[in-house]
Scaffold this active site. Structure first.
Site, PDB file in Angstrom:
ATOM      1  N   SER A  68       0.841  -1.191   0.000  1.00  0.00           N
ATOM      2  CA  SER A  68       0.000   0.000   0.000  1.00  0.00           C
ATOM      3  C   SER A  68       0.874   1.237   0.000  1.00  0.00           C
ATOM      4  CB  SER A  68      -0.894   0.014   1.251  1.00  0.00           C
ATOM      5  OG  SER A  68      -1.518   1.278   1.426  1.00  0.00           O
ATOM      6  N   TYR A  83      -1.429  -0.081  10.716  1.00  0.00           N
ATOM      7  CA  TYR A  83      -1.659  -0.501   9.326  1.00  0.00           C
ATOM      8  C   TYR A  83      -0.476  -0.078   8.459  1.00  0.00           C
ATOM      9  CZ  TYR A  83      -3.472  -0.569   4.574  1.00  0.00           C
ATOM     10  OH  TYR A  83      -3.630  -0.803   3.231  1.00  0.00           O
TER      11      TYR A  83
END
Length: 247
Positions: A143, A156
């Site tokens: 990501s 995250y």
């Protein structure tokens, strides 16, 4: 391009979103594909649409016993796997000050340890396939959160930063065996991942979608299909894919 019709692929996170889009494109290009996720019913439904060379394997990447059982089923059906795509992931708003240990653990177990379990399971296959002259690929879906700071999403982001670094390190380990490793970092993408967020998080994503305009899961699937169909001497190591308006 190399012929995807001779490839044996495993795609995690294949029940929805980016994983489902990747599995669909690979199957439509002719690859045999094991669809991996927890939700067997969704996998069976997708496999029914994609044809007899696809099949669902209900598997939880956070459980070693589940991974071992699922990998055995995959080997029984496909034999040696030469293409692994780690697309399973979870994004939770878990600010450090809130001390949400369960959410932190879930993200670490899914986004990082789960990938390691699949890498450990299929690295011998990838090395064997490459040694036999076949194209062999490991693709990790990370990501842009590996680089960009989003308040409230420290854990995250940390898991994705770890995955990006892991991918680079794995390439150092596997490239001498002619196994390619590709790390893809999508930016804002319209997937089911946002439904894991609390209400404020979902409102934030909705606002970003409206202002920026997200990528679609098929955009990331296009990149995977392109990367793994190059001649085996070419490795696209790192791909960052952002909406045009995302800084």
């Amino acid at each position: 391009m190399t012929d995807l019709q001779i490839r044996n692929a495993v795609v995690t996170g294949a029940a929805s979103g980016i994983g489902a889009a990747i599995a669909t494109q690979l199957a439509e290009a002719g690859a045999a594909v094991a669809l991996v996720a927890r939700r067997q019913d969704r996998l069976d439904d997708l496999a029914g649409k994609l044809g007899p060379r696809t099949f669902g394997v209900g598997l939880d990447v956070t459980s070693q016993d589940s991974v071992d059982a699922g990998v055995a089923r995959i080997h029984e059906r496909l034999g040696t796997v030469d293409l692994v795509v780690n697309a399973a992931g979870v994004m939770l708003a878990a600010p450090i000050a809130d001390g949400r240990l369960d959410d932190w653990t879930r993200m670490i177990d899914t986004n990082l340890t789960g990938v390691l379990r699949l890498v450990q399971a299929f690295t011998p296959d990838l090395i064997a396939a490459a040694g036999a002259g076949r194209t062999a690929d490991l693709v990790n879906i990370s990501s842009i959160g590996a680089h960009v700071v989003f308040p409230g999403y420290a854990v995250y982001g940390a898991t994705k930063a770890a995955l990006t670094h892991l991918s680079a390190s794995l390439r150092a380990d596997l490239s001498p065996y002619d196994v390619r490793v590709t790390n893809i970092e999508p930016g804002l993408t319209d997937t089911e991942l946002a439904t894991h967020l609390d209400s404020p998080g979902q409102d934030l994503i909705a606002s970003m979608n409206e202002q920026i305009g997200p990528l679609h899961a098929d955009d990331i699937a296009d990149l995977v299909t392109f990367a793994v169909s190059r001649r085996r001497e070419l490795n696209l190591r790192q791909i960052i894919a952002l909406p045009t308006r995302q800084a």
